[in-house]
Write a protein that holds these residues in place. Structure first.
Motif, PDB file in Angstrom:
ATOM      1  N   SER A 134     134.587   0.872 -13.633  1.00 31.57           N
ATOM      2  CA  SER A 134     134.160   1.331 -14.958  1.00 31.57           C
ATOM      3  C   SER A 134     133.157   2.471 -14.838  1.00 31.57           C
ATOM      4  O   SER A 134     133.227   3.457 -15.586  1.00 31.57           O
ATOM      5  CB  SER A 134     133.536   0.165 -15.728  1.00 31.57           C
ATOM      6  N   ARG A 158     132.038   5.064 -17.904  1.00 27.81           N
ATOM      7  CA  ARG A 158     131.634   4.097 -18.936  1.00 27.81           C
ATOM      8  C   ARG A 158     131.070   2.847 -18.270  1.00 27.81           C
ATOM      9  O   ARG A 158     131.811   1.932 -17.931  1.00 27.81           O
ATOM     10  CB  ARG A 158     132.809   3.729 -19.836  1.00 27.81           C
ATOM     11  N   ALA A 179     129.891  -0.587 -17.399  1.00 29.90           N
ATOM     12  CA  ALA A 179     130.253  -1.879 -17.992  1.00 29.90           C
ATOM     13  C   ALA A 179     129.040  -2.802 -18.049  1.00 29.90           C
ATOM     14  O   ALA A 179     128.944  -3.785 -17.313  1.00 29.90           O
ATOM     15  CB  ALA A 179     131.379  -2.524 -17.188  1.00 29.90           C
ATOM     16  N   ILE A 232     137.434  -7.501 -24.776  1.00 27.46           N
ATOM     17  CA  ILE A 232     136.868  -6.217 -24.352  1.00 27.46           C
ATOM     18  C   ILE A 232     137.785  -5.059 -24.716  1.00 27.46           C
ATOM     19  O   ILE A 232     137.309  -3.965 -25.084  1.00 27.46           O
ATOM     20  CB  ILE A 232     136.592  -6.231 -22.835  1.00 27.46           C
ATOM     21  N   THR A 233     139.090  -5.267 -24.664  1.00 29.94           N
ATOM     22  CA  THR A 233     140.035  -4.211 -25.040  1.00 29.94           C
ATOM     23  C   THR A 233     139.852  -3.820 -26.504  1.00 29.94           C
ATOM     24  O   THR A 233     139.836  -2.628 -26.846  1.00 29.94           O
ATOM     25  CB  THR A 233     141.487  -4.669 -24.810  1.00 29.94           C
ATOM     26  N   ALA A 263     136.711  -1.805 -26.771  1.00 28.60           N
ATOM     27  CA  ALA A 263     136.903  -0.463 -26.196  1.00 28.60           C
ATOM     28  C   ALA A 263     137.706   0.433 -27.136  1.00 28.60           C
ATOM     29  O   ALA A 263     137.392   1.619 -27.311  1.00 28.60           O
ATOM     30  CB  ALA A 263     137.610  -0.577 -24.849  1.00 28.60           C
ATOM     31  N   TYR A 271     129.021   3.919 -26.689  1.00 33.81           N
ATOM     32  CA  TYR A 271     129.565   2.837 -25.862  1.00 33.81           C
ATOM     33  C   TYR A 271     128.462   2.080 -25.142  1.00 33.81           C
ATOM     34  O   TYR A 271     128.566   0.867 -24.884  1.00 33.81           O
ATOM     35  CB  TYR A 271     130.572   3.391 -24.850  1.00 33.81           C
ATOM     36  N   SER A 318     128.199  -1.819 -25.561  1.00 33.63           N
ATOM     37  CA  SER A 318     128.361  -2.615 -24.342  1.00 33.63           C
ATOM     38  C   SER A 318     127.183  -3.561 -24.156  1.00 33.63           C
ATOM     39  O   SER A 318     127.348  -4.730 -23.792  1.00 33.63           O
ATOM     40  CB  SER A 318     128.494  -1.693 -23.129  1.00 33.63           C
ATOM     41  N   LYS A 327     139.603   5.261 -19.590  1.00 32.29           N
ATOM     42  CA  LYS A 327     138.310   4.608 -19.793  1.00 32.29           C
ATOM     43  C   LYS A 327     138.491   3.189 -20.322  1.00 32.29           C
ATOM     44  O   LYS A 327     137.787   2.259 -19.900  1.00 32.29           O
ATOM     45  CB  LYS A 327     137.455   5.434 -20.761  1.00 32.29           C
ATOM     46  N   SER A 363     139.598   1.049 -17.502  1.00 23.81           N
ATOM     47  CA  SER A 363     138.499   0.716 -16.591  1.00 23.81           C
ATOM     48  C   SER A 363     137.689  -0.463 -17.125  1.00 23.81           C
ATOM     49  O   SER A 363     137.234  -1.322 -16.362  1.00 23.81           O
ATOM     50  CB  SER A 363     137.585   1.932 -16.384  1.00 23.81           C
ATOM     51  N   TRP A 364     137.520  -0.529 -18.436  1.00 19.01           N
ATOM     52  CA  TRP A 364     136.807  -1.663 -19.049  1.00 19.01           C
ATOM     53  C   TRP A 364     137.641  -2.947 -18.950  1.00 19.01           C
ATOM     54  O   TRP A 364     137.105  -4.029 -18.763  1.00 19.01           O
ATOM     55  CB  TRP A 364     136.474  -1.352 -20.505  1.00 19.01           C
ATOM     56  N   ALA A 388     136.403  -6.249 -17.146  1.00 16.76           N
ATOM     57  CA  ALA A 388     136.416  -7.528 -17.864  1.00 16.76           C
ATOM     58  C   ALA A 388     137.161  -8.589 -17.065  1.00 16.76           C
ATOM     59  O   ALA A 388     136.732  -9.758 -17.018  1.00 16.76           O
ATOM     60  CB  ALA A 388     137.068  -7.353 -19.234  1.00 16.76           C
TER      61      ALA A 388
END
Length: 277
Positions: A24, A29, A31, A70-71, A74, A84, A88, A174, A177-178, A182
């Protein structure tokens, strides 16, 4: 040999979370939510395992639920162009609230949760979860460094304009990546809950924050981040066993528990200069 094995067992949760957060971070970004997701993942692992009577389904549903959660966050950030970093950070608080609400609704308590359906052999699960952690991290490293998407994620944070010029959707990278962060954080939570054969509030005990520290100590480099994980794990091992020596028996347990975090700060101050490579 037993000492080495014990350190490897200690390092497994931190290794998972650190690698997920590293991906991430490389995407630009950070996390920060990993601390909260570890706790949420542990809670859902307990809940779904108890409800389904299957550890496999408990882990599967836990990681899937955390990924979906988390999706959605995001995607929301991308749609409304919000900060973000703040979202976050707030996610950690949301996770705590969700755990409390669901725990009271399903189990009638917000405290420690135990069940006969969630009992494991301590020695066996420590070994199995450690093997799983290293295998999953190894596969993640291969994905990150050997696949096209992984390589694109690795430069999103530093060369986003270049990827945009090549018509590559950096927003999706991005978000991905989150999603990866997660997954690794929620799986870490599952490991922690299974090792304890219970769910304990704030089970992460700062693992998420320590994972972020390993990334900056490792200068956002995969190998150096892994080395940092082992440095902290060795520190944790030493502080866990230091009272076995007569010279240290009078030390406060609070001081001993804080040692890994103090060591992390010292290393960051000494070696954690900004490095974007």
């Amino acid at each position: 040999m037993e000492t080495v094995l014990y350190i490897l067992i200690l390092s497994a949760p931190l290794l998972l979370t650190s690698f997920g957060a590293l991906i991430s971070e490389k995407a630009g970004r950070m996390a920060i939510f990993v601390e909260g997701i570890i706790n949420l993942g542990a809670f859902f692992c307990f809940m779904f395992t108890v409800l389904t009577k299957s550890t496999f389904l408990g882990v599967l549903f836990s990681t899937t639920t955390c990924i979906i959660f988390i999706t959605l966050i995001a995607i929301l950030i991308s749609k409304i162009k919000s900060n973000y970093f703040l979202i976050s950070l707030a996610t950690n608080l949301i996770c705590s609230a969700l755990i409390t609400i669901i725990s009271v609704s399903v189990f009638g308590t917000r405290g420690v949760l135990t069940s006969d359906a969630f009992l494991f052999n301590t020695k066996n699960v420590r070994l199995v979860t450690t093997i799983c952690a290293f295998v999953i991290t190894g596969l993640g490293i291969l994905f990150f460094h050997k696949t096209k998407i992984g390589l694109q994620i690795s430069i999103t944070g530093t060369d986003e304009k270049l990827l945009t010029l090549r018509k590559i959707n950096t927003t999706k990278l991005k978000i991905l990546s989150w999603i990866i962060a997660a997954f690794y954080a929620s799986f870490t939570g599952c490991i922690m809950a299974i090792r304890l054969s219970s769910f304990v509030p704030n089970i992460s005990s700062g693992t998420g924050w320590l994972a972020l520290a390993t990334i900056f100590l490792g200068k956002k480099n995969t190998l150096l981040t892994v080395v940092s994980v082992f440095i902290f794990s060795i520190a944790q091992f030493l502080t866990s066993n230091i009272q076995n020596y007569s010279s240290f028996r009078e030390l406060s347990s609070g001081i001993l528990l804080s040692c890994p975090y103090i060591i992390a700060l010292l290393f960051i101050f000494l070696f954690g200069k900004k490095n974007d490579t």
